[in-house]
Motif scaffolding. Sequence first.
Motif, PDB file in Angstrom:
ATOM      1  N   SER A  22      -5.435  -3.321   0.686  1.00 51.93           N
ATOM      2  CA  SER A  22      -5.855  -2.548   1.857  1.00 51.93           C
ATOM      3  C   SER A  22      -5.831  -3.431   3.093  1.00 51.93           C
ATOM      4  O   SER A  22      -6.386  -4.535   3.086  1.00 51.93           O
ATOM      5  CB  SER A  22      -7.265  -1.984   1.664  1.00 51.93           C
ATOM      6  N   VAL A  31      -1.782   1.334  -0.183  1.00 54.49           N
ATOM      7  CA  VAL A  31      -2.030   2.760  -0.382  1.00 54.49           C
ATOM      8  C   VAL A  31      -2.952   3.315   0.693  1.00 54.49           C
ATOM      9  O   VAL A  31      -3.375   4.474   0.612  1.00 54.49           O
ATOM     10  CB  VAL A  31      -2.567   3.098  -1.799  1.00 54.49           C
ATOM     11  N   SER A  39       2.752   3.238   3.885  1.00 52.12           N
ATOM     12  CA  SER A  39       1.772   3.769   2.953  1.00 52.12           C
ATOM     13  C   SER A  39       2.453   4.259   1.681  1.00 52.12           C
ATOM     14  O   SER A  39       3.404   5.036   1.730  1.00 52.12           O
ATOM     15  CB  SER A  39       1.018   4.939   3.596  1.00 52.12           C
ATOM     16  N   HIS A  57       0.616   5.835  -0.583  1.00 52.62           N
ATOM     17  CA  HIS A  57      -0.450   6.689  -1.116  1.00 52.62           C
ATOM     18  C   HIS A  57       0.062   7.946  -1.808  1.00 52.62           C
ATOM     19  O   HIS A  57      -0.560   8.432  -2.746  1.00 52.62           O
ATOM     20  CB  HIS A  57      -1.455   7.086  -0.012  1.00 52.62           C
TER      21      HIS A  57
END
Length: 176
Positions: free
Chosen positions: A62, A92, A114, A116
């Motif tokens: 992160s 993510v 990202s 995610h």
Amino acid sequence: MMTIDVMRDGVVTFRGRPVTLTGGEVKVGGPAPEFTVLGSDFSPLGLNFAPGAVRILSAVPSLDTEVCDQQTRRFHEEAAALDGVAALAVSVDLPFAQARWCGASGLDRVWTASDHRDLSFGLAYGVVVAQLRLLARAVFVVDPADQLVHVEYVAEIGAHPDYEQALAVARSTLNR
């Protein structure tokens, strides 16, 4: 979306405890796997985000953590100083959070992405932490012909990668 077919136990630790990585391990000399991630504007990015360049692919859990922030800053500052090298930080984190980090970072030429949505990058490069749905810390250097010239899976997710080694490989790849 890729299927989860490879689970690797004990390759890395998180806060000293072994975790399971999902996705196959990539190796130096092999082809860099293709992937699709989202830029901060939700546009798709892949391996060709910087065509013809040496690419540093920096996987972080992160951007909102100290080591990830430092890793992203270091690789982007070094890449900006080298003509023909581009760095991409993949996590993510949602694209909104990445855009916020980019705005607060004070850096230009920062590429974040990202993973995610479907963990395309994480599964392709074998860095999805199964227990946390985060990416393990890792660094991959890809030459202009899309071959892996450096691979580092950082043994402890909270530790720094070997910046000097990755950057030395990126520099030497420029001179080939």
